[in-house]
Design a protein around this motif. Structure first.
Motif, PDB file in Angstrom:
ATOM      1  N   ARG A 166       0.842  -1.194   0.000  1.00  0.00           N
ATOM      2  CA  ARG A 166       0.000   0.000   0.000  1.00  0.00           C
ATOM      3  C   ARG A 166       0.879   1.247   0.000  1.00  0.00           C
ATOM      4  O   ARG A 166       1.865   1.326   0.741  1.00  0.00           O
ATOM      5  N   CYS A 167       0.527   2.207  -0.826  1.00  0.00           N
ATOM      6  CA  CYS A 167       1.285   3.455  -0.891  1.00  0.00           C
ATOM      7  C   CYS A 167       1.225   4.157   0.456  1.00  0.00           C
ATOM      8  O   CYS A 167       0.153   4.275   1.067  1.00  0.00           O
ATOM      9  N   GLU A 168       2.357   4.631   0.927  1.00  0.00           N
ATOM     10  CA  GLU A 168       2.414   5.275   2.233  1.00  0.00           C
ATOM     11  C   GLU A 168       1.826   6.678   2.211  1.00  0.00           C
ATOM     12  O   GLU A 168       1.622   7.284   3.263  1.00  0.00           O
ATOM     13  N   ALA A 169       1.548   7.206   1.020  1.00  0.00           N
ATOM     14  CA  ALA A 169       0.989   8.548   0.912  1.00  0.00           C
ATOM     15  C   ALA A 169      -0.517   8.550   0.664  1.00  0.00           C
ATOM     16  O   ALA A 169      -1.175   9.560   0.882  1.00  0.00           O
ATOM     17  N   ASP A 170      -1.070   7.417   0.196  1.00  0.00           N
ATOM     18  CA  ASP A 170      -2.490   7.380  -0.165  1.00  0.00           C
ATOM     19  C   ASP A 170      -3.046   5.989   0.117  1.00  0.00           C
ATOM     20  O   ASP A 170      -2.602   5.000  -0.480  1.00  0.00           O
ATOM     21  N   ASP A 171      -4.023   5.891   1.012  1.00  0.00           N
ATOM     22  CA  ASP A 171      -4.625   4.613   1.374  1.00  0.00           C
ATOM     23  C   ASP A 171      -5.274   3.910   0.193  1.00  0.00           C
ATOM     24  O   ASP A 171      -5.459   2.693   0.207  1.00  0.00           O
ATOM     25  N   ARG A 172      -5.648   4.663  -0.833  1.00  0.00           N
ATOM     26  CA  ARG A 172      -6.403   4.097  -1.956  1.00  0.00           C
ATOM     27  C   ARG A 172      -5.511   3.561  -3.068  1.00  0.00           C
ATOM     28  O   ARG A 172      -6.023   3.156  -4.112  1.00  0.00           O
ATOM     29  N   VAL A 173      -4.208   3.549  -2.846  1.00  0.00           N
ATOM     30  CA  VAL A 173      -3.258   3.193  -3.907  1.00  0.00           C
ATOM     31  C   VAL A 173      -2.351   2.051  -3.462  1.00  0.00           C
ATOM     32  O   VAL A 173      -1.853   2.036  -2.328  1.00  0.00           O
ATOM     33  N   TRP A 174      -2.145   1.106  -4.368  1.00  0.00           N
ATOM     34  CA  TRP A 174      -1.201   0.000  -4.164  1.00  0.00           C
ATOM     35  C   TRP A 174      -0.204  -0.006  -5.311  1.00  0.00           C
ATOM     36  O   TRP A 174      -0.522   0.383  -6.434  1.00  0.00           O
ATOM     37  N   HIS A 175       1.029  -0.447  -5.021  1.00  0.00           N
ATOM     38  CA  HIS A 175       2.087  -0.515  -6.026  1.00  0.00           C
ATOM     39  C   HIS A 175       2.733  -1.897  -6.024  1.00  0.00           C
ATOM     40  O   HIS A 175       2.595  -2.657  -5.068  1.00  0.00           O
ATOM     41  N   LEU A 176       3.483  -2.173  -7.078  1.00  0.00           N
ATOM     42  CA  LEU A 176       4.331  -3.359  -7.149  1.00  0.00           C
ATOM     43  C   LEU A 176       5.778  -2.933  -6.924  1.00  0.00           C
ATOM     44  O   LEU A 176       6.158  -1.807  -7.225  1.00  0.00           O
ATOM     45  N   THR A 177       6.577  -3.851  -6.396  1.00  0.00           N
ATOM     46  CA  THR A 177       7.988  -3.548  -6.179  1.00  0.00           C
ATOM     47  C   THR A 177       8.822  -4.818  -6.257  1.00  0.00           C
ATOM     48  O   THR A 177       8.319  -5.923  -6.007  1.00  0.00           O
ATOM     49  N   SER A 178      10.087  -4.628  -6.590  1.00  0.00           N
ATOM     50  CA  SER A 178      11.032  -5.739  -6.585  1.00  0.00           C
ATOM     51  C   SER A 178      11.829  -5.778  -5.291  1.00  0.00           C
ATOM     52  O   SER A 178      12.591  -6.712  -5.053  1.00  0.00           O
ATOM     53  N   LYS A 179      11.657  -4.748  -4.453  1.00  0.00           N
ATOM     54  CA  LYS A 179      12.409  -4.688  -3.204  1.00  0.00           C
ATOM     55  C   LYS A 179      11.815  -5.654  -2.182  1.00  0.00           C
ATOM     56  O   LYS A 179      10.591  -5.753  -2.044  1.00  0.00           O
ATOM     57  N   PRO A 180      12.665  -6.355  -1.444  1.00  0.00           N
ATOM     58  CA  PRO A 180      12.155  -7.360  -0.502  1.00  0.00           C
ATOM     59  C   PRO A 180      11.550  -6.778   0.762  1.00  0.00           C
ATOM     60  O   PRO A 180      10.797  -7.448   1.453  1.00  0.00           O
ATOM     61  N   THR A 181      11.860  -5.518   1.071  1.00  0.00           N
ATOM     62  CA  THR A 181      11.313  -4.907   2.282  1.00  0.00           C
ATOM     63  C   THR A 181      10.664  -3.583   1.935  1.00  0.00           C
ATOM     64  O   THR A 181      10.841  -3.050   0.834  1.00  0.00           O
ATOM     65  N   GLY A 182       9.938  -3.013   2.910  1.00  0.00           N
ATOM     66  CA  GLY A 182       9.204  -1.782   2.678  1.00  0.00           C
ATOM     67  C   GLY A 182      10.095  -0.575   2.524  1.00  0.00           C
ATOM     68  O   GLY A 182      11.297  -0.609   2.788  1.00  0.00           O
ATOM     69  N   TYR A 183       9.496   0.521   2.079  1.00  0.00           N
ATOM     70  CA  TYR A 183      10.209   1.770   1.913  1.00  0.00           C
ATOM     71  C   TYR A 183      10.293   2.499   3.252  1.00  0.00           C
ATOM     72  O   TYR A 183       9.397   2.415   4.078  1.00  0.00           O
ATOM     73  N   THR A 184      11.377   3.233   3.442  1.00  0.00           N
ATOM     74  CA  THR A 184      11.597   3.926   4.717  1.00  0.00           C
ATOM     75  C   THR A 184      11.026   5.330   4.638  1.00  0.00           C
ATOM     76  O   THR A 184      11.382   6.115   3.759  1.00  0.00           O
ATOM     77  N   ARG A 185      10.149   5.662   5.567  1.00  0.00           N
ATOM     78  CA  ARG A 185       9.595   7.008   5.699  1.00  0.00           C
ATOM     79  C   ARG A 185       9.634   7.382   7.171  1.00  0.00           C
ATOM     80  O   ARG A 185       9.857   6.533   8.035  1.00  0.00           O
ATOM     81  N   SER A 186       9.389   8.649   7.455  1.00  0.00           N
ATOM     82  CA  SER A 186       9.394   9.075   8.856  1.00  0.00           C
ATOM     83  C   SER A 186       8.300   8.356   9.635  1.00  0.00           C
ATOM     84  O   SER A 186       8.488   7.966  10.785  1.00  0.00           O
ATOM     85  N   VAL A 187       7.134   8.173   9.014  1.00  0.00           N
ATOM     86  CA  VAL A 187       6.043   7.400   9.630  1.00  0.00           C
ATOM     87  C   VAL A 187       5.454   6.513   8.548  1.00  0.00           C
ATOM     88  O   VAL A 187       4.482   6.876   7.900  1.00  0.00           O
ATOM     89  N   PRO A 188       6.058   5.349   8.275  1.00  0.00           N
ATOM     90  CA  PRO A 188       5.518   4.466   7.242  1.00  0.00           C
ATOM     91  C   PRO A 188       4.069   4.119   7.510  1.00  0.00           C
ATOM     92  O   PRO A 188       3.672   3.927   8.660  1.00  0.00           O
ATOM     93  N   LEU A 189       3.270   4.049   6.461  1.00  0.00           N
ATOM     94  CA  LEU A 189       1.845   3.781   6.628  1.00  0.00           C
ATOM     95  C   LEU A 189       1.608   2.446   7.310  1.00  0.00           C
ATOM     96  O   LEU A 189       0.773   2.329   8.206  1.00  0.00           O
TER      97      LEU A 189
END
Length: 214
Positions: A166-189
């Motif tokens: 799930r996109c950390e900026a918008d609850d209504r959005v999902w993405h695909l990724t090749s990374k094995p772990t989540g993205y780092t943000r100050s407050v990940p969703l």
């Protein structure tokens, strides 16, 4: 019985409050989200609510495939009390549409907006990832299967997508990724809602989870 007494008996609680100069209490955004759960469950929807001190999210799924989402953010100041509603007619059809919280009872029962209610596509996404957007986890999972099949037939240096999130900026959005772990943000969703990436638990709808970890 006098006309005044008859009229007094006909007044609603809000009308009496207005007459007496008292303002009826307004539900907080979080209370609006919480009160929507029983309305949907009473009509047979599967409901899950995620709570964080700053944000609350309700997701509901109908056997027809329709999806409802209601979000509340204490940092958001709007006339609607910071609670915003959205719906999808079905996971594989169209994009998110706006749903007024007051129209929820009708939509929960009839799977449509009340007669005369305007239908608007949801706008104002805060997603700036530049990636393809999918409205639900189920849609993202289907796309992941398609992409994986294409990648398997291709030879190239690009790593294949292995999971969806799930996109950390918008609850209504999902993405695909090749990374094995989540993205780092100050407050990940995912952290903000106390949810971790993983396979769906027993009885959970596939649109509820963040996706299989890589």
């Amino acid at each position: 019985m006098s006309r005044a007494l008859i009229r007094e008996n006909q007044l609603t609680a809000d009308e009496r409050a207005a007459r007496d100069g008292a303002v009826p209490p307004k539900l907080s955004a979080r209370a609006k989200v919480a009160s929507s759960g029983p309305v949907l469950e009473g009509e047979g929807w599967q409901v899950e609510i995620s709570v964080h001190p700053l944000r609350t999210r309700l997701e509901a799924f109908h056997t027809s495939g329709a999806v409802v989402m209601i979000t509340a953010d204490s940092r958001r100041r709007t006339k609607s009390g910071s609670a915003r509603g959205y719906f999808l007619p079905a996971p594989g059809v169209g994009a998110w549409r706006r749903l007024r919280v007051g129209d929820l009872p009708h939509f929960a029962r009839h799977l449509s907006l009340p007669p005369g209610a305007p239908e608007h596509l949801a706008s104002g996404s805060k997603c700036r990832c530049g990636k393809v957007k999918y409205p639900t986890a189920a849609r993202a999972a289907a796309a992941l299967d398609e992409v994986s099949a294409l990648r398997a037939a291709e030879a190239g240096p690009r790593p294949p997508e292995t999971r969806y999130y799930r996109c950390e900026a918008d609850d209504r959005v999902w993405h695909l990724t090749s990374k094995p772990t989540g993205y780092t943000r100050s407050v990940p969703l995912a952290d903000a809602f106390g949810r971790c990436e993983g396979a769906p638990g027993p009885g959970r709808h596939p649109d509820v989870v963040i996706g299989p970890s890589g």
